[in-house]
Design a protein around this motif. Structure first.
Motif, PDB file in Angstrom:
ATOM      1  N   LYS A  42      -1.888   7.586 -16.469  1.00 31.78           N
ATOM      2  CA  LYS A  42      -1.196   7.419 -15.182  1.00 31.78           C
ATOM      3  C   LYS A  42      -0.851   8.779 -14.585  1.00 31.78           C
ATOM      4  O   LYS A  42      -1.002   9.005 -13.384  1.00 31.78           O
ATOM      5  CB  LYS A  42       0.066   6.582 -15.381  1.00 31.78           C
ATOM      6  CG  LYS A  42       0.780   6.250 -14.091  1.00 31.78           C
ATOM      7  CD  LYS A  42       1.977   5.345 -14.337  1.00 31.78           C
ATOM      8  CE  LYS A  42       2.680   5.052 -13.023  1.00 31.78           C
ATOM      9  NZ  LYS A  42       3.899   4.294 -13.200  1.00 31.78           N
ATOM     10  N   ALA A  45      -3.988  10.306 -13.156  1.00 31.01           N
ATOM     11  CA  ALA A  45      -4.339   9.658 -11.887  1.00 31.01           C
ATOM     12  C   ALA A  45      -3.435  10.145 -10.752  1.00 31.01           C
ATOM     13  O   ALA A  45      -3.906  10.417  -9.638  1.00 31.01           O
ATOM     14  CB  ALA A  45      -4.242   8.141 -12.034  1.00 31.01           C
ATOM     15  N   GLU A  46      -2.148  10.278 -11.024  1.00 26.39           N
ATOM     16  CA  GLU A  46      -1.205  10.766 -10.005  1.00 26.39           C
ATOM     17  C   GLU A  46      -1.485  12.215  -9.632  1.00 26.39           C
ATOM     18  O   GLU A  46      -1.385  12.596  -8.462  1.00 26.39           O
ATOM     19  CB  GLU A  46       0.237  10.611 -10.504  1.00 26.39           C
ATOM     20  CG  GLU A  46       0.710   9.168 -10.531  1.00 26.39           C
ATOM     21  CD  GLU A  46       2.058   8.982 -11.236  1.00 26.39           C
ATOM     22  OE1 GLU A  46       2.616   9.978 -11.745  1.00 26.39           O
ATOM     23  OE2 GLU A  46       2.524   7.834 -11.283  1.00 26.39           O
ATOM     24  N   THR A  47      -1.872  13.021 -10.619  1.00 29.92           N
ATOM     25  CA  THR A  47      -2.206  14.424 -10.355  1.00 29.92           C
ATOM     26  C   THR A  47      -3.434  14.527  -9.463  1.00 29.92           C
ATOM     27  O   THR A  47      -3.476  15.343  -8.534  1.00 29.92           O
ATOM     28  CB  THR A  47      -2.457  15.174 -11.690  1.00 29.92           C
ATOM     29  OG1 THR A  47      -1.298  15.050 -12.511  1.00 29.92           O
ATOM     30  CG2 THR A  47      -2.752  16.641 -11.454  1.00 29.92           C
ATOM     31  N   ILE A  48      -4.434  13.693  -9.708  1.00 29.21           N
ATOM     32  CA  ILE A  48      -5.647  13.681  -8.878  1.00 29.21           C
ATOM     33  C   ILE A  48      -5.304  13.281  -7.453  1.00 29.21           C
ATOM     34  O   ILE A  48      -5.707  13.930  -6.482  1.00 29.21           O
ATOM     35  CB  ILE A  48      -6.716  12.735  -9.481  1.00 29.21           C
ATOM     36  CG1 ILE A  48      -7.234  13.301 -10.808  1.00 29.21           C
ATOM     37  CG2 ILE A  48      -7.868  12.525  -8.498  1.00 29.21           C
ATOM     38  CD1 ILE A  48      -8.106  12.349 -11.601  1.00 29.21           C
ATOM     39  N   LEU A  49      -4.530  12.204  -7.298  1.00 30.75           N
ATOM     40  CA  LEU A  49      -4.145  11.742  -5.955  1.00 30.75           C
ATOM     41  C   LEU A  49      -3.295  12.785  -5.232  1.00 30.75           C
ATOM     42  O   LEU A  49      -3.483  13.040  -4.037  1.00 30.75           O
ATOM     43  CB  LEU A  49      -3.374  10.418  -6.050  1.00 30.75           C
ATOM     44  CG  LEU A  49      -4.211   9.184  -6.389  1.00 30.75           C
ATOM     45  CD1 LEU A  49      -3.304   7.988  -6.655  1.00 30.75           C
ATOM     46  CD2 LEU A  49      -5.174   8.877  -5.250  1.00 30.75           C
ATOM     47  N   ASN A  50      -2.384  13.413  -5.957  1.00 31.57           N
ATOM     48  CA  ASN A  50      -1.518  14.430  -5.375  1.00 31.57           C
ATOM     49  C   ASN A  50      -2.338  15.626  -4.864  1.00 31.57           C
ATOM     50  O   ASN A  50      -2.120  16.116  -3.751  1.00 31.57           O
ATOM     51  CB  ASN A  50      -0.494  14.894  -6.414  1.00 31.57           C
ATOM     52  CG  ASN A  50       0.495  15.880  -5.851  1.00 31.57           C
ATOM     53  OD1 ASN A  50       0.990  15.718  -4.743  1.00 31.57           O
ATOM     54  ND2 ASN A  50       0.789  16.915  -6.613  1.00 31.57           N
ATOM     55  N   ARG A  52      -5.500  15.608  -4.034  1.00 37.07           N
ATOM     56  CA  ARG A  52      -6.323  15.166  -2.896  1.00 37.07           C
ATOM     57  C   ARG A  52      -5.506  15.082  -1.617  1.00 37.07           C
ATOM     58  O   ARG A  52      -5.992  15.393  -0.529  1.00 37.07           O
ATOM     59  CB  ARG A  52      -6.964  13.805  -3.208  1.00 37.07           C
ATOM     60  CG  ARG A  52      -7.869  13.278  -2.121  1.00 37.07           C
ATOM     61  CD  ARG A  52      -9.047  14.212  -1.897  1.00 37.07           C
ATOM     62  NE  ARG A  52      -9.806  13.896  -0.721  1.00 37.07           N
ATOM     63  CZ  ARG A  52      -9.612  14.420   0.482  1.00 37.07           C
ATOM     64  NH1 ARG A  52      -8.623  15.281   0.659  1.00 37.07           N
ATOM     65  NH2 ARG A  52     -10.360  14.108   1.500  1.00 37.07           N
ATOM     66  N   GLU A  53      -4.255  14.661  -1.719  1.00 35.26           N
ATOM     67  CA  GLU A  53      -3.408  14.522  -0.532  1.00 35.26           C
ATOM     68  C   GLU A  53      -2.876  15.857  -0.020  1.00 35.26           C
ATOM     69  O   GLU A  53      -2.698  16.040   1.173  1.00 35.26           O
ATOM     70  CB  GLU A  53      -2.230  13.585  -0.846  1.00 35.26           C
ATOM     71  CG  GLU A  53      -2.637  12.133  -0.989  1.00 35.26           C
ATOM     72  CD  GLU A  53      -1.536  11.272  -1.584  1.00 35.26           C
ATOM     73  OE1 GLU A  53      -0.415  11.772  -1.811  1.00 35.26           O
ATOM     74  OE2 GLU A  53      -1.813  10.082  -1.837  1.00 35.26           O
ATOM     75  N   ARG A  54      -2.628  16.819  -0.907  1.00 34.55           N
ATOM     76  CA  ARG A  54      -1.979  18.073  -0.506  1.00 34.55           C
ATOM     77  C   ARG A  54      -2.939  19.200  -0.170  1.00 34.55           C
ATOM     78  O   ARG A  54      -2.600  20.089   0.600  1.00 34.55           O
ATOM     79  CB  ARG A  54      -1.025  18.525  -1.605  1.00 34.55           C
ATOM     80  CG  ARG A  54       0.165  17.572  -1.733  1.00 34.55           C
ATOM     81  CD  ARG A  54       1.051  17.882  -2.901  1.00 34.55           C
ATOM     82  NE  ARG A  54       1.575  19.236  -2.856  1.00 34.55           N
ATOM     83  CZ  ARG A  54       2.325  19.775  -3.800  1.00 34.55           C
ATOM     84  NH1 ARG A  54       2.640  19.074  -4.869  1.00 34.55           N
ATOM     85  NH2 ARG A  54       2.774  21.002  -3.705  1.00 34.55           N
TER      86      ARG A  54
END
Length: 200
Positions: A42, A45-50, A52-54
């Motif tokens: 988890k 996954a959060e690190t990847i999404l973070n 990608r967003e930033r």
């Protein structure tokens, strides 16, 4: 019939689309992830999404950055009169790792390739011209690939950007460090000769 459950097969398929990851590596990573602790997966996954967003592109040079302009463009110690033109933002990272270039960069976002439908207007050429019009740029270093598209893009840009007070150069092409002449092809040898410099 596949022995893998459908979610694992889908994960392998998704991972195999990443650069540098082949089918066997994708399978090993997928099997590791589904057996790993749920909290660790988890967090990944959060690190990847973070990320990608930033992370976005610098409005000036096109580098990957969290804030724009990027740290390189905003650094007053760098030589603003020298701009290195590269194909992709990741090429800037390669140059920075070498620690030898102290100027600014400009990522084109690709190279001219009519066969693939990529024309000059599809690249960040207009942005480079605006930088030339408003900045103290005295030299542009073409650091594109040595394939046909890279050469064509370099020559096209050299003609389009030419002006009396601007020096346009390209990287020397030569022999990789630590190898002998027997491993070099004819084109590499001829370019190494063309890019020769005085020793003393």
């Amino acid at each position: 019939m596949s022995v893998l459950p459908e979610p694992i097969a889908a994960l392998i398929s998704g991972l195999a689309k990443l650069p540098g990851i082949g089918p066997r590596s994708a399978e090993r990573i997928a099997l590791h992830l589904v057996q790993a602790e749920a909290g660790a997966v988890k967090q990944l996954a959060e690190t990847i999404l973070n990320a990608r967003e930033r992370v976005r592109f610098c409005e000036l040079c096109g580098a990957l950055t969290e804030k724009s302009p990027c740290a390189i463009c905003a650094d007053p110690r760098r030589d603003a009169s020298l701009v290195c033109v590269v194909e992709r933002p990741v090429d800037i990272i390669s140059f920075e790792k070498s620690g030898t270039f102290r100027g600014h960069y400009h990522a084109l976002g690709g190279k001219i390739s009519p066969l693939n439908g990529i024309q000059p207007e599809d690249l960040r050429v207009g942005e480079l011209e605006r930088r030339l019009a408003h900045g103290p740029i005295k030299e542009i270093v073409m650091a594109l690939g040595t394939d046909v598209e890279g050469d064509a893009t370099s020559y096209y840009l050299a003609k389009r950007l030419a002006r009396p007070d601007l020096k346009i150069t390209r990287l020397a092409h030569g022999l990789p460090a630590g190898t002998g002449l027997e491993f070099a092809d004819e084109l590499t040898l001829s370019r190494a000769l063309e890019g020769r410099r005085e020793l003393l």
